[in-house]
Write a protein that holds these residues in place. Structure first.
Motif, PDB file in Angstrom:
ATOM      1  N   GLY A  32       7.537  25.679 -37.328  1.00 24.23           N
ATOM      2  CA  GLY A  32       8.210  26.746 -36.614  1.00 24.23           C
ATOM      3  C   GLY A  32       8.185  26.540 -35.122  1.00 24.23           C
ATOM      4  O   GLY A  32       7.748  25.488 -34.629  1.00 24.23           O
ATOM      5  N   SER A  33       8.656  27.560 -34.369  1.00 22.00           N
ATOM      6  CA  SER A  33       8.693  27.470 -32.912  1.00 22.00           C
ATOM      7  C   SER A  33       8.553  28.868 -32.324  1.00 22.00           C
ATOM      8  O   SER A  33       8.859  29.873 -32.983  1.00 22.00           O
ATOM      9  CB  SER A  33      10.009  26.827 -32.456  1.00 22.00           C
ATOM     10  N   VAL A  34       8.092  28.927 -31.082  1.00 23.43           N
ATOM     11  CA  VAL A  34       8.004  30.174 -30.324  1.00 23.43           C
ATOM     12  C   VAL A  34       8.774  29.957 -29.028  1.00 23.43           C
ATOM     13  O   VAL A  34       8.431  29.073 -28.236  1.00 23.43           O
ATOM     14  CB  VAL A  34       6.539  30.556 -30.032  1.00 23.43           C
ATOM     15  N   ILE A  43       7.717  28.319 -25.483  1.00 20.18           N
ATOM     16  CA  ILE A  43       6.455  28.879 -24.988  1.00 20.18           C
ATOM     17  C   ILE A  43       5.329  28.027 -25.552  1.00 20.18           C
ATOM     18  O   ILE A  43       5.137  27.969 -26.778  1.00 20.18           O
ATOM     19  CB  ILE A  43       6.283  30.354 -25.415  1.00 20.18           C
ATOM     20  N   ASP A  44       4.614  27.348 -24.684  1.00 22.31           N
ATOM     21  CA  ASP A  44       3.560  26.457 -25.138  1.00 22.31           C
ATOM     22  C   ASP A  44       2.205  27.156 -25.130  1.00 22.31           C
ATOM     23  O   ASP A  44       2.046  28.281 -24.637  1.00 22.31           O
ATOM     24  CB  ASP A  44       3.518  25.200 -24.271  1.00 22.31           C
ATOM     25  N   ASN A  45       1.218  26.494 -25.712  1.00 24.28           N
ATOM     26  CA  ASN A  45      -0.180  26.967 -25.745  1.00 24.28           C
ATOM     27  C   ASN A  45      -0.338  28.316 -26.452  1.00 24.28           C
ATOM     28  O   ASN A  45      -1.261  29.080 -26.141  1.00 24.28           O
ATOM     29  CB  ASN A  45      -0.753  27.059 -24.326  1.00 24.28           C
ATOM     30  N   VAL A  46       0.540  28.646 -27.388  1.00 25.28           N
ATOM     31  CA  VAL A  46       0.358  29.832 -28.220  1.00 25.28           C
ATOM     32  C   VAL A  46      -0.505  29.416 -29.420  1.00 25.28           C
ATOM     33  O   VAL A  46      -0.161  28.463 -30.124  1.00 25.28           O
ATOM     34  CB  VAL A  46       1.701  30.408 -28.701  1.00 25.28           C
ATOM     35  N   THR A  56      -3.773  25.901 -35.000  1.00 25.53           N
ATOM     36  CA  THR A  56      -3.100  24.917 -34.152  1.00 25.53           C
ATOM     37  C   THR A  56      -2.551  25.639 -32.937  1.00 25.53           C
ATOM     38  O   THR A  56      -2.742  26.855 -32.766  1.00 25.53           O
ATOM     39  CB  THR A  56      -1.959  24.205 -34.922  1.00 25.53           C
ATOM     40  N   GLU A  57      -1.862  24.898 -32.032  1.00 25.85           N
ATOM     41  CA  GLU A  57      -1.227  25.487 -30.855  1.00 25.85           C
ATOM     42  C   GLU A  57       0.181  24.936 -30.729  1.00 25.85           C
ATOM     43  O   GLU A  57       0.467  23.818 -31.165  1.00 25.85           O
ATOM     44  CB  GLU A  57      -2.017  25.167 -29.583  1.00 25.85           C
ATOM     45  N   THR A  58       1.075  25.725 -30.130  1.00 23.44           N
ATOM     46  CA  THR A  58       2.426  25.225 -29.883  1.00 23.44           C
ATOM     47  C   THR A  58       2.379  24.173 -28.781  1.00 23.44           C
ATOM     48  O   THR A  58       1.594  24.277 -27.831  1.00 23.44           O
ATOM     49  CB  THR A  58       3.376  26.364 -29.474  1.00 23.44           C
ATOM     50  N   ASP A  59       3.230  23.137 -28.902  1.00 21.46           N
ATOM     51  CA  ASP A  59       3.260  22.077 -27.902  1.00 21.46           C
ATOM     52  C   ASP A  59       4.224  22.447 -26.777  1.00 21.46           C
ATOM     53  O   ASP A  59       4.700  23.583 -26.701  1.00 21.46           O
ATOM     54  CB  ASP A  59       3.658  20.746 -28.551  1.00 21.46           C
ATOM     55  N   ILE A  60       4.502  21.493 -25.897  1.00 20.30           N
ATOM     56  CA  ILE A  60       5.367  21.791 -24.750  1.00 20.30           C
ATOM     57  C   ILE A  60       6.782  22.128 -25.175  1.00 20.30           C
ATOM     58  O   ILE A  60       7.565  22.678 -24.408  1.00 20.30           O
ATOM     59  CB  ILE A  60       5.383  20.620 -23.751  1.00 20.30           C
ATOM     60  N   PHE A  61       7.143  21.765 -26.428  1.00 21.62           N
ATOM     61  CA  PHE A  61       8.461  22.127 -26.948  1.00 21.62           C
ATOM     62  C   PHE A  61       8.430  23.478 -27.661  1.00 21.62           C
ATOM     63  O   PHE A  61       9.435  23.892 -28.248  1.00 21.62           O
ATOM     64  CB  PHE A  61       8.960  21.052 -27.918  1.00 21.62           C
ATOM     65  N   GLY A  62       7.259  24.158 -27.637  1.00 18.20           N
ATOM     66  CA  GLY A  62       7.117  25.442 -28.318  1.00 18.20           C
ATOM     67  C   GLY A  62       7.038  25.316 -29.827  1.00 18.20           C
ATOM     68  O   GLY A  62       7.175  26.307 -30.532  1.00 18.20           O
ATOM     69  N   PHE A  75      -1.296  34.385 -37.541  1.00 14.70           N
ATOM     70  CA  PHE A  75      -1.413  35.133 -36.288  1.00 14.70           C
ATOM     71  C   PHE A  75      -0.926  34.255 -35.137  1.00 14.70           C
ATOM     72  O   PHE A  75      -1.211  33.052 -35.084  1.00 14.70           O
ATOM     73  CB  PHE A  75      -2.869  35.546 -36.043  1.00 14.70           C
ATOM     74  N   PHE A  76      -0.178  34.887 -34.198  1.00 15.58           N
ATOM     75  CA  PHE A  76       0.280  34.226 -32.978  1.00 15.58           C
ATOM     76  C   PHE A  76      -0.413  34.921 -31.810  1.00 15.58           C
ATOM     77  O   PHE A  76      -0.198  36.117 -31.575  1.00 15.58           O
ATOM     78  CB  PHE A  76       1.793  34.338 -32.827  1.00 15.58           C
ATOM     79  N   GLU A  77      -1.241  34.182 -31.047  1.00 13.12           N
ATOM     80  CA  GLU A  77      -2.000  34.769 -29.942  1.00 13.12           C
ATOM     81  C   GLU A  77      -1.796  33.969 -28.667  1.00 13.12           C
ATOM     82  O   GLU A  77      -1.779  32.730 -28.691  1.00 13.12           O
ATOM     83  CB  GLU A  77      -3.495  34.796 -30.270  1.00 13.12           C
ATOM     84  N   SER A  78      -1.650  34.707 -27.527  1.00 14.81           N
ATOM     85  CA  SER A  78      -1.542  34.086 -26.214  1.00 14.81           C
ATOM     86  C   SER A  78      -1.801  35.157 -25.166  1.00 14.81           C
ATOM     87  O   SER A  78      -1.490  36.340 -25.397  1.00 14.81           O
ATOM     88  CB  SER A  78      -0.145  33.483 -26.012  1.00 14.81           C
ATOM     89  N   PRO A  79      -2.359  34.789 -24.014  1.00 16.61           N
ATOM     90  CA  PRO A  79      -2.588  35.785 -22.956  1.00 16.61           C
ATOM     91  C   PRO A  79      -1.311  36.465 -22.494  1.00 16.61           C
ATOM     92  O   PRO A  79      -1.348  37.579 -21.967  1.00 16.61           O
ATOM     93  CB  PRO A  79      -3.224  34.960 -21.834  1.00 16.61           C
ATOM     94  N   ASN A  80      -0.158  35.822 -22.677  1.00 14.79           N
ATOM     95  CA  ASN A  80       1.097  36.349 -22.146  1.00 14.79           C
ATOM     96  C   ASN A  80       1.943  37.085 -23.170  1.00 14.79           C
ATOM     97  O   ASN A  80       3.033  37.560 -22.846  1.00 14.79           O
ATOM     98  CB  ASN A  80       1.921  35.200 -21.546  1.00 14.79           C
ATOM     99  N   ILE A  81       1.499  37.135 -24.431  1.00 14.62           N
ATOM    100  CA  ILE A  81       2.258  37.874 -25.441  1.00 14.62           C
ATOM    101  C   ILE A  81       1.298  38.712 -26.282  1.00 14.62           C
ATOM    102  O   ILE A  81       0.100  38.433 -26.337  1.00 14.62           O
ATOM    103  CB  ILE A  81       3.066  36.926 -26.357  1.00 14.62           C
ATOM    104  N   GLU A  82       1.822  39.738 -26.909  1.00 12.55           N
ATOM    105  CA  GLU A  82       1.015  40.535 -27.821  1.00 12.55           C
ATOM    106  C   GLU A  82       0.793  39.742 -29.111  1.00 12.55           C
ATOM    107  O   GLU A  82       1.642  38.949 -29.519  1.00 12.55           O
ATOM    108  CB  GLU A  82       1.717  41.853 -28.154  1.00 12.55           C
ATOM    109  N   THR A  83      -0.377  39.989 -29.731  1.00 12.25           N
ATOM    110  CA  THR A  83      -0.686  39.284 -30.970  1.00 12.25           C
ATOM    111  C   THR A  83       0.319  39.665 -32.050  1.00 12.25           C
ATOM    112  O   THR A  83       0.651  40.837 -32.237  1.00 12.25           O
ATOM    113  CB  THR A  83      -2.107  39.624 -31.442  1.00 12.25           C
ATOM    114  N   ILE A  84       0.800  38.657 -32.764  1.00 12.26           N
ATOM    115  CA  ILE A  84       1.840  38.848 -33.777  1.00 12.26           C
ATOM    116  C   ILE A  84       1.292  38.397 -35.124  1.00 12.26           C
ATOM    117  O   ILE A  84       0.592  37.388 -35.230  1.00 12.26           O
ATOM    118  CB  ILE A  84       3.098  38.032 -33.424  1.00 12.26           C
ATOM    119  N   LYS A  85       1.608  39.137 -36.174  1.00  8.06           N
ATOM    120  CA  LYS A  85       1.211  38.777 -37.525  1.00  8.06           C
ATOM    121  C   LYS A  85       2.469  38.501 -38.361  1.00  8.06           C
ATOM    122  O   LYS A  85       3.469  39.184 -38.230  1.00  8.06           O
ATOM    123  CB  LYS A  85       0.393  39.912 -38.171  1.00  8.06           C
TER     124      LYS A  85
END
Length: 733
Positions: A32-34, A43-46, A56-62, A75-85
């Protein structure tokens, strides 16, 4: 300041019910991708993880990939987005789009264009990595490199992709596709290197005039690099050589050689000496050719062992062509020692070429040394080399060399008077021919699949590029419509132009599809013809061997030996012609005379024969598919004359009604088709003649390819249905 985020999940769900119950038991990889909703910026580092499972984490291509099971919660977590399930329900890709996302300024920020450029280069590097090992993967990465591009500003990258695609096809000898893609690359963005490669592809595809034009235009450029200048003059020399302009070839090779010497480009100095020697050899200028070959040989020894081995074989072939057998033997024996050392080191043939049939191996060198001794009538010296060649070829499963060496050994035993070994060796040769036939059938099947897969990949790549161009055209049209909203007349013109362009693209697509279909049909017909020809050979061999068996059963050893000798001559001619689509009519007549003579030697009491060629027949003007007439002669003897109570007569006559047509008539006064059918057993009636069946298929395919080139008419000679006349009409073109 408080941030608000909205998550939009686009999920395509397939396979419910039973398939879901199976997936719950098995883990699989979900991708998938973010990305941002507004700009589709990745969006990288999610952090993406399953509770109590993998992360795992998203790469520079998201993008991300994660091993999961049906029912897992991601779960999708990052300081810049709300946690997503998200709950996994299938193995479909997951695309997460975030509205209102604002990236924090950092040194890691990468622009959309930079990401596209990096992706494109990575895909090209991957395509290059797999080029020599996996063409399907290589083509897939080219397809991906084009899929990330959009807009006219990326023409340079488009040119790089098509140039790399041309390199891949050139490596696999798909020269027409290489030419097409090099042209596409040059249309997108010109580079000297791509233009040089286009010229090389023309040479390899034997389009020498086009190659000459390309290289001549390249010479007009200013500020060419030293290496490109060498390649251009060398390519021009290759083109002139292909056009049989030996003077032009030598002049350009020498110009390239001077540049290479002045700038110490050692590998090219070796190559050009060798090419100049080759042209002199064709001119029968033995002294000059040997001088340049000695130069290339000396230089090759300084480069590396493989290059030296390759050049020694070229020089040895030159000695062979000019009947300098002592020099040839000495050079090949020296080369044999080096090749054996290299093979012993790597436990395999020396890979001096990308083609297996051109690779230099010890079994091939042994065979060539033996052949040189045979040409000098030194049969005893040839035997050990042939035996070693057969043993090594058998060990490495090289059926082609094993077959040729076995046949040659049988001839040598015959020449030295050892007929028992000659017969035994010939029987081994026949078995090898059968094995090689099976292998060739497999290779034809593989080649057909390979060609089909390549065509599909190329069509997808071409379609992808057309879609990209069409999308860009639509985008440009939309922008122009907004800018010219007040100018209705101009806008109408733009709409009309767009419609015309769309119709043109549709017409072009239909034309390309029609052309590709015709090319595919032609390729399939050629493969079918080759397959049918290869089927004719075992059928013919088995029928002839039955004749040998009959003589042996009658204890007529002298007749069997004489028959076998003549049969081997016939088989050699059949095998030599089996790879050709068409052969001179004179060769077919020689084969026919020999075959009829063999059958007459067996059935002397059954028939006499005559082969008559009218004086006005210009045999040299006509080409004919090999083994086209023989099955009809065989039918006349075996099903017509053989069952006649009195002695019959077979007449084969060649006439030329006009300058474009030749008529071949096979006439017998045998029992006739109706009586022959009545004599067949029930089992024989159920089976169709494989020889005649193949002939009908070949004629049908030939007429489809060459517009009614061959016509066959069969009739009874007499009113009581006795005797049979076959009239075969062949057109020149």
């Amino acid at each position: 300041m408080k941030k608000y985020f909205t998550l939009i999940l686009f999920i395509l769900l397939f396979h419910t019910g039973y398939s879901q119950s199976i997936q719950q038991e098995k883990s699989f990889i979900v991708k998938g991708s973010v990305k941002t909703y507004e700009t589709r910026e990745p969006i990288d580092n999610v952090r993406v993880y399953v509770v109590g499972g993998r992360a795992t984490e998203t790469d520079i291509f998201g993008e991300f990939s994660l091993q999961v099971k049906t029912g897992d919660i991601i779960f999708f977590e990052s300081p810049n987005i709300e946690t997503i399930k998200y709950t996994i329900k299938s193995d479909e890709d997951i695309d997460v789009l975030v509205k209102g996302y604002e990236r924090e300024q950092s040194s890691k920020k990468i622009s959309r264009r930079s990401i596209t450029s990096l992706k494109h280069q990575n895909y090209l590097d991957s395509a290059d990595f797999y080029k020599k090992t996996d063409i399907e993967k290589s083509l897939t990465f080219i397809e991906k490199s084009l899929s990330v591009l959009s807009g006219k500003s990326e023409n340079e990258k488009t040119a790089q992709s098509f140039s790399k695609l041309g390199d891949i096809y050139l490596y696999y000898k798909q020269y027409d596709l290489a030419i097409s893609n090099y042209k596409s690359s040059l249309n997108a963005g010109y580079t000297t290197e791509t233009d040089i490669n286009l010229g090389k592809a023309y040479v390899l595809n034997q389009e020498y005039e086009n190659a000459q034009k390309v290289f001549s235009e390249l010479l007009k450029q200013n500020q060419l690099t030293v290496y490109n200048s060498i390649l251009i003059y060398e390519g021009l020399g290759d083109a002139y050589k292909g056009l049989n302009n030996n003077t032009g070839a030598i002049n350009n090779y020498k110009k390239a050689l001077k540049i290479a010497r002045d700038n110490l480009v050692t590998p090219k100095i070796t190559d050009l000496n060798s090419k100049i020697a080759g042209v002199y050899s064709e001119q029968k200028n033995i002294t000059q050719a040997e001088q340049f070959y000695q130069n290339s040989l000396s230089l090759a020894k300084k480069e590396n062992p493989k290059r030296a081995v390759q050049e020694k074989e070229k020089v040895a072939d030159f000695y062979n062509q000019n009947k300098l057998y002592d020099k040839e033997i000495e050079l090949r024996q020296s080369n044999l020692e080096e090749v054996e050392l290299m093979e012993e080191a790597v436990q395999s043939p020396v890979p001096v070429s990308t083609e297996a049939q051109d690779s230099i191996t010890s079994q091939k060198i042994n065979y060539k040394i033996a052949n040189a001794y045979i040409m000098q009538q030194e049969f005893d010296k040839a035997i050990p080399y042939l035996e070693r060649s057969i043993a090594e070829a058998d060990n490495r499963e090289d059926l082609v060399v094993q077959k040729d060496a076995t046949r040659k050994l049988s001839e040598v035993y015959k020449n030295v008077g050892d007929y028992t070994k000659a017969l035994e060796t010939y029987q081994e040769y026949v078995q090898l021919v059968d094995q090689l036939y099976i292998k060739k059938e497999q290779e034809i099947s593989q080649a057909s699949r390979f060609s089909r897969d390549i065509t599909l990949k190329q069509n997808r790549i071409s379609s992808l590029e057309k879609d990209r161009e069409l999308s860009q055209s639509k985008y440009d049209l939309a922008v122009k419509d907004q800018q010219l909203v007040a100018e209705s007349n101009k806008r109408q013109k733009l709409i009309i132009y767009a419609l015309i362009f769309g119709m043109f693209m549709m017409a072009l697509t239909i034309y390309l599809f029609y052309r590709n279909s015709r090319q595919q049909k032609l390729a399939n017909n050629l493969l079918a013809l080759k397959s049918l020809r290869t089927q004719m050979n075992p059928h013919f061999i088995f029928n002839a061997l039955n004749s040998v068996n009959n003589f042996i059963a009658q204890s007529d050893e002298r007749s069997a030996n004489r028959y076998l000798t003549e049969f081997s001559t016939l088989m050699r001619a059949v095998l030599e012609n089996s790879e050709e689509d068409f052969i001179p009519l004179s060769k077919e007549i020689e084969l026919l005379e020999l075959y009829t003579k063999l059958e007459h030697s067996r059935f002397k009491e059954k028939f006499d024969y005559e082969i008559k060629i009218d004086e006005n027949v210009k045999v040299e003007d006509f080409q004919i598919p090999p083994m086209l007439v023989q099955p009809y002669v065989e039918n006349a003897i075996w099903h017509g004359l053989r069952y006649k109570e009195s002695k019959g007569h077979l007449k084969i006559q060649l006439t030329q009604p006009d300058s474009e047509t030749i008529k071949i008539t096979i006439e017998d006064d045998g029992i006739g088709r109706r009586k022959s059918t009545e004599l067949k057993t029930l089992n024989q009636r159920k089976q169709k003649s494989k020889g005649m069946g193949n002939i009908k298929k070949r004629i049908r395919i030939l007429n489809d390819m060459y517009k009614d080139k061959v016509d066959v008419f069969i009739e009874d000679v007499l009113k009581d249905s006795t005797g049979t006349r076959v009239i075969l009409t062949l057109k020149k073109d």
